[in-house]
Design an enzyme around this catalytic site. Structure first.
Site, short mmCIF file in Angstrom:
data_model
loop_
_atom_site.label_atom_id
_atom_site.label_comp_id
_atom_site.label_asym_id
_atom_site.label_seq_id
_atom_site.Cartn_x
_atom_site.Cartn_y
_atom_site.Cartn_z
N LYS A 106 1.62 -28.45 -29.35
CA LYS A 106 0.40 -27.69 -29.09
C LYS A 106 0.45 -26.42 -29.93
O LYS A 106 1.32 -25.58 -29.73
CB LYS A 106 0.27 -27.33 -27.61
CG LYS A 106 -0.98 -26.50 -27.32
CD LYS A 106 -0.93 -25.85 -25.95
CE LYS A 106 -2.02 -24.80 -25.85
NZ LYS A 106 -1.89 -23.96 -24.64
N ALA A 193 -7.11 -22.82 -20.86
CA ALA A 193 -7.16 -21.39 -20.54
C ALA A 193 -8.42 -21.02 -19.76
O ALA A 193 -9.52 -21.49 -20.07
CB ALA A 193 -7.06 -20.52 -21.79
N SER A 216 -1.52 -20.69 -15.19
CA SER A 216 -1.64 -19.56 -14.27
C SER A 216 -2.34 -19.94 -12.98
O SER A 216 -1.97 -19.45 -11.90
CB SER A 216 -2.40 -18.41 -14.94
OG SER A 216 -1.72 -17.94 -16.08
#
Length: 264
Positions: A106, A193, A216
Site C-alpha cells: 500500500k 481514511a 482508528s
C-alpha cells in the site's frame, strides 16, 4: 423499480477475498488487543506501517507477525510516515525483503503532518517506480477523479481515495467525487481514511466501493473488539444493499399497501 446488480468477487493481485474489510494494526493497547480486534473484524488483509511496526527488522523486539501469522492473513505493508517518493520506494523494498519477496504494498506518500493529506505529485512518482519494479501497488490518494484515473493508468491495482482526513472519523466528506471515481474505475476502489463508525462503512459500500480500509475507527473505539465486529456487519450490510438496489427517492408519500380491492 431499482435494478439488481450482479455480484463479482473482490480480487487483488489475482487473489480473491471473501472479506471486503481491510484493517490496520496500529494504535491498539497491545498486541493481544490487536489480535482480538482483527479476529473479530473477519478481515483477511491487514495493513502494517513498516516504519512504525516491527515485522522482523528489529530483532529482539515484539514482532507483529507472532500474533498475526502471514499464513492466515495477507500482510499488506504500507508506507505510512513517508513524505517523498524516494522514501516510500525504499520502504516498499524493505518490506519485500522482510516478507520473502511478496509484492503487494500500500503506497502512501503524505504532504504534511497536520493534515496527513496525500502528496499526489510524489505519489505519482513513487507509483511509477514501484510498478516498474514489479510491485502490486494499492495507492492512497485524494478524492480527485483525475488523479485516481492516472494512478490506475500507471498500473496500480487498486485506488484508495480518502473519505476524510486520516484519524478524524469525519466519515465520507465528499460522496460526489467518490461516485465519479467509481463510475470511471477500471480497478478496485477502496475507501481509505476518515471512517468513524459503522454507518460510515455502510455508506461507502452502498456507494459501490469494493472495500473499506480502516484503523482508528476500531482501535480508538471504547471497545475495539466490539467495534471490529460491528464493522464486519456494516460492510456486509452495505454491500448487500448496493447489490439489491435501493428504492428511488421521491418527494411525496406513496402508500405501502396497494389501493386496489380496498373496501369502500
Amino acid at each position: 423499480m431499482s435494478q439488481v446488480r450482479p455480484d463479482k468477487p473482490f480480487v487483488l493481485a489475482g487473489r480473491s477475498y471473501a472479506s471486503r474489510l481491510l484493517v490496520g494494526t496500529g494504535k491498539y493497547r497491545d498486541l493481544e488487543q490487536t489480535r482480538l480486534a482483527i479476529e473479530a473484524s473477519g478481515a483477511e488483509i491487514v495493513t502494517v506501517a513498516v516504519r512504525r511496526t516491527n515485522i522482523g527488522q528489529n530483532p529482539g523486539e515484539p514482532n507483529l507477525l507472532d500474533v498475526l501469522s502471514p499464513e492466515r492473513y495477507t500482510i499488506l505493508p504500507n508506507t505510512a510516515g513517508c513524505y517523498d517518493a524516494a522514501e516510500a520506494v525504499r520502504t516498499c523494498r524493505l518490506a519485500r525483503e522482510l516478507l520473502d519477496g511478496r509484492q503487494l504494498v500500500k503506497l502512501e506518500v503524505l504532504a504534511d503532518q497536520k493534515t496527513l493529506f496525500p502528496n499526489v505529485i510524489e505519489t505519482l512518482k513513487a507509483a511509477e517506480v514501484l510498478v516498474k519494479d514489479g510491485f502490486d501497488v494499492m495507492v492512497y490518494t485524494s478524492d480527485d477523479p483525475i488523479i485516481a484515473r492516472q494512478l490506475a493508468e500507471l498500473g496500480c491495482i487498486a485506488v484508495m481515495p480518502l473519505a476524510g482526513l486520516i484519524g478524524t472519523g469525519l466519515g465520507i466528506c465528499n460522496p460526489y467525487n467518490l461516485r465519479i471515481i467509481l463510475e470511471e474505475a477500471q480497478v478496485p476502489v477502496l475507501v481509505d481514511a476518515g471512517v468513524g463508525t459503522a454507518s460510515d462503512a455502510t455508506i461507502a459500500m452502498e456507494l459501490g466501493c469494493d472495500a473499506v480500509l480502516m484503523n482508528s475507527a476500531i482501535a480508538h473505539a471504547g471497545d475495539p473488539v466490539l467495534m471490529a465486529s460491528a464493522m464486519q456487519h456494516a460492510i456486509l450490510a452495505g454491500r448487500m444493499a448496493w447489490l439489491a438496489g435501493r428504492m428511488p427517492k421521491k418527494l411525496y408519500a406513496s402508500a405501502s399497501s396497494p389501493l386496489e380491492g380496498t373496501l369502500k
